[in-house]
Design an enzyme around this catalytic site. Structure first.
Site, mmCIF file in Angstrom:
data_model
loop_
_atom_site.group_PDB
_atom_site.id
_atom_site.type_symbol
_atom_site.label_atom_id
_atom_site.label_comp_id
_atom_site.label_asym_id
_atom_site.label_seq_id
_atom_site.Cartn_x
_atom_site.Cartn_y
_atom_site.Cartn_z
ATOM 1 N N LEU A 517 0.816 -1.207 0.000
ATOM 2 C CA LEU A 517 0.000 0.000 0.000
ATOM 3 C C LEU A 517 0.853 1.261 0.000
ATOM 4 O O LEU A 517 0.349 2.346 -0.265
ATOM 5 C CB LEU A 517 -0.928 0.003 1.232
ATOM 6 N N GLY A 518 2.142 1.134 0.295
ATOM 7 C CA GLY A 518 3.002 2.305 0.240
ATOM 8 C C GLY A 518 4.281 2.117 1.026
ATOM 9 O O GLY A 518 4.373 1.271 1.919
ATOM 10 N N GLY A 520 7.698 4.580 2.688
ATOM 11 C CA GLY A 520 8.200 5.901 2.994
ATOM 12 C C GLY A 520 9.587 5.818 3.578
ATOM 13 O O GLY A 520 10.289 4.813 3.429
ATOM 14 N N GLY A 521 9.983 6.884 4.281
ATOM 15 C CA GLY A 521 11.324 6.919 4.835
ATOM 16 C C GLY A 521 11.494 6.065 6.070
ATOM 17 O O GLY A 521 12.614 5.714 6.431
ATOM 18 N N MET A 522 10.392 5.727 6.765
ATOM 19 C CA MET A 522 10.513 5.024 8.033
ATOM 20 C C MET A 522 9.736 3.709 8.082
ATOM 21 O O MET A 522 9.863 2.966 9.054
ATOM 22 C CB MET A 522 10.009 5.918 9.189
ATOM 23 N N ALA A 523 8.897 3.431 7.084
ATOM 24 C CA ALA A 523 8.046 2.238 7.188
ATOM 25 C C ALA A 523 7.581 1.798 5.808
ATOM 26 O O ALA A 523 7.642 2.557 4.837
ATOM 27 C CB ALA A 523 6.840 2.523 8.079
ATOM 28 N N VAL A 525 4.111 -0.383 4.241
ATOM 29 C CA VAL A 525 2.783 -0.871 4.602
ATOM 30 C C VAL A 525 2.335 -1.891 3.557
ATOM 31 O O VAL A 525 2.308 -1.590 2.357
ATOM 32 C CB VAL A 525 1.759 0.273 4.687
ATOM 33 N N LYS A 540 1.858 -2.538 8.981
ATOM 34 C CA LYS A 540 2.873 -1.486 8.876
ATOM 35 C C LYS A 540 4.127 -1.943 9.614
ATOM 36 O O LYS A 540 4.101 -2.153 10.825
ATOM 37 C CB LYS A 540 2.348 -0.174 9.463
ATOM 38 N N ASP A 634 1.062 14.498 15.405
ATOM 39 C CA ASP A 634 1.502 14.558 14.003
ATOM 40 C C ASP A 634 0.296 14.638 13.074
ATOM 41 O O ASP A 634 0.193 13.903 12.094
ATOM 42 C CB ASP A 634 2.361 13.340 13.663
#
Length: 794
Positions: A517-518, A520-523, A525, A540, A634
């Site tokens: 599903l995607g 990023g810089g830290m995880a 999913v 995740k 956040d």
């Protein structure tokens, strides 16, 4: 097998192979240039054009359709090639006025579009029947009313075939689109719902009209009882929400897990459900949880004496089950501690007055945006060209997931996949496919289905669609390449596509990874399937760097458990947390939707009212969480998801706090652009830091820019009305107060801030309702009045 070792046997095999190769060549030739030339010589230019189109030679197909005097198919080819003006002219020549107007608008020729709309789409004066109202004035039937008459006539007869059903829905869309153009949003939604076009009706009810209670039964009708329950909760219809959750429980492998949530909404409804389940199940160790819930709910509805008896029976039979002993010792009339309260429903205040012209402007923006959005959902031709010629975005992966080595996103996450999120829903695409296996008549729809599945992390579905396309027409677009990348992804993950419930119990493979599903810089999913509970989930996984820190592991688990206790329709539910494959992970509900950040940046963006409806739901979530002493830290559009049914879900609750203490404050503790000054300075913060972030997000949703540059917070931002004059003063004041430098100058609570936003939404809703009532009264008057001379009913 011996025959293959003899010369005769080998010769026979060779003959068979030669025949098969010959048949393959003939098959290819029957669809190749030679076959096309033969058709042209025989004057069958239309058939030749179809062959050219199937082969991907759009230029030849376009010329041949023109030679065949088939402007409509030629227009479709022009639209695929991105030649909007040429498509418009050809659709006009073919007499397809609706599409001609659409493509003139896409080509920027608005004057021509309006001229054609007035000449061809507006009803001629002599065909518009009139009736005299009670005030003596003549009331003219609008084009929308006449189109609705056409729809009602067809709906009143038998609809027994797929073709008749498609024609009925086309007429319903025409009528609803006309009502949208007139600003009659409620009427358009009613027609969509009546015609069985649930996607369109739900979109209007939830995202435009702000009436989730009316959308809920439509969602339930399609079988999604959980979303229906959440919509009822959002509307404040708690008993209906409780009954919808019972429908969810009936299909769940462990229905007793949902009883507490049902009880939060309506203890009476929950008790009735539990007693029905226990009618034939006496008290035993296996049924202890059901009997415990029965006793707890009995106390909650006020029958303390009976509850005491039930708890005593449970203790005698099962022993020290949960907190039975404590409940017996201090049994009292039900309080908020017995059944957790549902989040407070916010009662809007009148707020500052709004100018009537501004209200009308906001309502018209909503109608225009709704028409554009619904058109994108039902017209394949209105979508960006997907596939050939699409720009491929090769994402640099910053986090390695569970695969053995880094992989490139490539065709699994390019612009065509991103565009698929904008297009028709899965149900609409299936209707376009006509219920048939992939063939040359619906091959483009199957290709779009593959893109849709990729966009939603369903790699198995995508693989099936792309393989069907390749089997029907080899080398059609890039279907084979996309299927190849899906298979490569599965190979890269290897055994990690099936995961145990925890590292301590590797034998039980609970989760099946079904796509991504995607990242990023830290995880990263993944979309997954929970085999134990039989539901789709999102897994995740945090980066290896974060997961390897012992202190972070402990804090992560503690905070994640606290967040898992949050139970609200506007908060993404956390089902499980722990460590798998050496990585910290969260198991969350799967959200079939898109981030608000993506909604904001695509197409013409979000209207003011749409932005308010999103933020209202975010504030509902924060009001509930703040009451549980949990601060998000956040809040931003990227952490807001809007489901396909229109619910807004706030994600990543509370995790920023737990990870901050692990030494990654600058990266994880929040996003600087949305932080208030006290959070940027590393000082003490409270719930008002979330309200500041909400104000920043709303400012950005409306103006398409952030209010502050970098870390600057001392100078006030540019007033929102200078950037978007249509913003009414009460809304501008709400945003600016939320952006105040000092926490004491901001809104005191999410509920207080929400009341101010609700005043604007209520004013727009009241305007729409008044207009709908007036239109309904006119329609009834016209239906009852005799036809005037010179006019006739349509």
């Amino acid at each position: 097998m011996d025959a293959l070792t003899t010369p005769g046997g080998l010769g026979a095999v060779g003959a068979v192979v030669a025949v098969l190769l010959g048949l393959l060549v003939l098959s290819r030739r029957s669809r190749g240039p030679a076959a096309r030339d033969a058709l042209i010589k025989r004057g069958r230019h239309g058939d030749a054009a179809k062959l050219a189109a199937d082969a991907g030679d759009l230029g030849a197909a376009f010329d041949l359709y023109l030679r065949a005097q088939d402007p409509e198919n030629a227009a479709a080819i022009a639209a695929k090639r991105g030649e909007a003006r040429q498509a418009a002219e050809l659709y006009e020549k073919a007499g397809n006025w609706t599409r001609a107007v659409h493509y003139y608008e896409r080509a920027g020729q608005t004057a021509k579009a309006e001229e054609l709309r007035a000449a061809k789409l507006a009803p001629p004066p002599e065909l518009a029947p009139v009736a005299r109202g009670t005030d003596g004035r003549l009331a003219t039937r609008s084009r929308a009313q006449m189109l609705e008459d056409d729809y009602r006539k067809l709906a009143g007869g038998p609809v027994t075939t797929d073709a008749a059903r498609a024609d009925l829905q086309r007429k319903a869309r025409d009528a609803a689109d006309a009502y949208l153009a007139d600003g009659e949003l409620a009427r358009a939604a009613e027609i969509y719902a009546d015609a069985g076009l649930e996607d369109e009706a739900v979109h209007l009810y939830v995202n435009v009209l702000g009436q989730p209670g009316k959308a809920a039964p439509l969602v339930a009708r399609s079988g999604n009882h959980q979303r229906a329950a959440e919509l009822y909760e959002l509307a404040g219809e708690l008993e209906r929400a409780a009954n919808a959750w019972i429908d969810v429980a009936r299909a769940a492998p462990q229905p007793e897990r949902l009883v507490e949530r049902i009880g939060e909404l309506s203890p009476t409804v929950a008790l009735g459900y539990v007693e029905s389940q226990l009618a034939a199940h006496p008290l035993s160790t296996d049924t202890a949880e059901w009997h415990y819930q029965r006793a707890r709910l009995t106390a909650a509805v006020g029958d303390g004496s009976k509850a005491q008896t039930l708890f005593a029976e449970l203790q005698a039979q099962v022993g020290g089950y949960r907190d039975v002993e404590a409940r017996l010792a201090g049994l009292r009339p039900p309080t908020k501690q017995d059944v957790p309260p549902v989040h407070d429903k916010i009662t809007p205040s009148p707020g500052a007055s709004l100018d009537a012209t501004q209200i009308e402007l906001l309502a018209n923006q909503v109608a225009a945006a709704a028409a554009r959005e619904l058109r994108k959902r039902v017209e394949l031709s209105a979508l960006p060209d997907a596939g050939a010629g699409a720009t491929v975005v090769r994402t640099e992966i910053r986090v390695i997931g569970l695969e053995q080595a880094p992989i490139q996103a490539g065709l699994l996450a390019d612009t065509a996949v991103a565009a698929a999120r904008l297009g028709p829903s899965l149900d609409v695409l299936r209707r376009f496919a006509g219920g048939r296996p992939c063939d040359l008549g619906n091959i483009e729809v199957y290709y779009r289905l593959g893109l849709y599945y990729l966009a939603h992390g369903n790699y198995e579905g995508a693989l099936g669609a792309f393989d069907a396309v390749e089997e029907t027409s080899p080398a059609y677009r890039d279907a084979w390449k996309r299927a190849e990348e899906i298979r490569a992804w599965k190979v890269a993950l290897g055994k990690a596509t099936r995961l145990a419930a925890s590292d301590a119990a590797p034998a039980h493979e609970r989760y099946e990874l079904r796509g991504e599903l995607g990242r990023g810089g830290m995880a990263v999913v993944y979309r997954a399937f929970d085999t134990l509970l039989g539901r789709d989930v999102a897994l995740k996984f945090l980066s290896e760097e974060i997961s390897s820190q012992p202190r972070v592991r402990d804090l992560f688990q503690r905070e994640a458990r606290a967040v898992a206790s949050l139970n609200h329709p506007n908060i993404v539910t956390v089902h499980d947390t722990g460590f798998l494959q050496g990585r910290a992970f969260l198991c969350m509900e799967f959200i079939d939707g898109r981030s608000v950040e993506s909604l904001m940046t695509e197409g013409s963006g979000l209207t003011i009212v749409d932005s308010l409806r999103i933020i209202k739901q975010v504030l509902d979530a924060l009001h509930y969480a703040h009451g549980k002493q949990i601060i998000h830290r956040d809040v931003k559009p990227a952490n807001m998801m809007r489901t396909s049914e229109g619910l807004v879900k706030l994600m990543d609750f509370g995790l920023a706090k737990s990870l901050t203490e692990g030494g990654k404050q600058s990266v994880i503790a929040g996003t600087p652009a949305y932080m208030p000054p006290e959070q940027l300075a590393g000082g003490d913060i409270d719930h008002r830091c979330d309200l500041f972030a909400v104000a920043v997000s709303l400012y950005e949703l409306i103006t398409s820019r952030l209010p502050f540059d970098g870390f600057e917070r001392h100078r006030p931002p540019t007033p929102v009305t200078e950037l978007v004059p249509a913003v009414p003063p009460p809304l501008a004041e709400t945003i600016m107060r939320g952006l105040a430098h000092a926490p004491a100058d901001r809104w005191a609570s999410a509920a207080e801030m929400n009341r101010q936003l609700a005043s604007v939404l209520d004013a727009v809703s009241a305007y729409v309702a008044t207009k709908a009532a007036a239109a309904s009264a006119t329609a009834k008057r016209l239906a009852q009045a005799p036809t005037e001379a010179g006019g006739r009913r349509s």
